[in-house]
Design a protein around this motif. Structure first.
Motif: not given
Length: 322
Positions: A298-309
């Motif tokens: 869940x945290x990883x999907x959120x980081x991708x959603x926020x453009x932080x990957x």
């Protein structure tokens, strides 16, 4: 088994819940797959938010791209059949759409060779007809979709200009092989493209961002250039001025790769054969920036959603990946 499920739409970090559930039961024409690696895509975030073009019934498990193992031991690439997505220990998929995972790639890399690279190949070759020696401009060049387009553009013999946001992503884009990298945070994208092309502009623009990125693209696309619209990660869907496309003689091309699965599945299989060949030759290799355990999905999907990957983030259930 463990599976992440969404009971109410919202941001991935809060909407996704890790639960103990029964293994899914395949329907007619489907197979059960043990998930070896699940690649995170921006559509996973859109699914959580209820903003994707496909809206599975609640509750559902996101995860639209996996490398899985069949009950008879075959390692395959698949798009899980929602609501039984890939952020789980087991998923289901349509048997007819399974693709062999390339031997030269590990599970996370194999999972990432599918949607982003198929989209890139169809966008650059089927839609834009990219030719060797042309200039390709890729927005979000260090991201999962953009990094695939960079590698495919270089493999096709194009000169690639990558647009990124920040010095860390600029370094990644250079490592991917971009001939020129422009940081949109303080850099003049339009001016840099025109200077690099002697004023001509980019022959092909690959845009998974939309918004201001599209506006810049229209200002620096070449005569008879092609802008490939792949998505709207910025959250803003542009409204192009068609009179500008008319007077400047450029094309705006839409690319929805998922339609090829329904309209021309043979083309998807042929593309996979080409991608497998390119991977075997070392011309392309998915950039996996991070492998996270299932509990951190869940945290990883959120980081991708926020453009932080950068590149791709893969979810790997414990003991699943080779």
């Amino acid at each position: 088994m463990q599976a992440w499920r969404v009971h109410e739409n919202g941001e991935p970090g809060t909407a996704m819940r890790l639960e103990e559930v029964d293994r899914p039961v395949p329907g007619d024409g489907q197979v059960l797959l043990r998930v070896r690696a699940a690649n995170i895509n921006f559509p996973d975030a859109l699914l959580c938010r209820g903003e994707y073009q496909v809206r599975p019934p609640l509750p559902f498990t996101p995860g639209v791209e996996i490398c899985g193992e069949t009950e008879d031991g075959r390692r395959v690439i698949a798009n899980p059949a929602l609501p039984y997505g890939g952020f789980a220990e087991y998923a289901v998929a349509d048997a007819a759409a399974l693709l062999a995972a390339p031997d030269v790639l590990d599970d996370a890399e194999a999972a990432a060779l599918h949607i982003g690279y198929q989209t890139g190949w169809f966008g650059l070759h089927r839609r834009a007809r990219l030719r060797a020696g042309e200039t390709l401009l890729v927005h979000a060049a260090a991201g999962g979709v953009g990094s695939a387009a960079v590698q495919l553009g270089k493999a096709a013999g194009a000169r690639v200009i990558g647009v990124v946001g920040g010095p860390e992503k600029a370094a990644v884009a250079r490592e991917l092989g971009c001939d020129l990298v422009v940081d949109r945070h303080g850099g003049d994208v339009v001016g840099a493209v025109k200077e690099a092309t002697g004023g001509r502009g980019a022959d092909v623009v690959y845009d998974p961002v939309g918004g201001e990125a599209f506006t810049r693209s229209a200002k620096c696309v070449a005569f008879e250039g092609r802008i490939v619209v792949v998505g709207f990660a910025s959250g803003t869907i542009p409204a192009p001025a068609l009179n500008h496309a008319l007077v400047k003689n450029y094309s705006i091309l839409g690319l929805h790769w998922g339609l090829y699965n329904a309209k021309d599945p043979a083309a998807v299989a042929a593309c996979h054969a080409e991608l497998t060949r390119l991977a075997a030759e070392g011309a392309v290799r998915p950039l996996i920036s991070e492998r996270v355990p299932l509990k951190d999905a869940a945290d990883a999907v959120q980081r991708v959603a926020d453009g932080r990957s950068t590149g791709r983030v893969a979810v790997v259930p414990e003991g699943a990946s080779r």
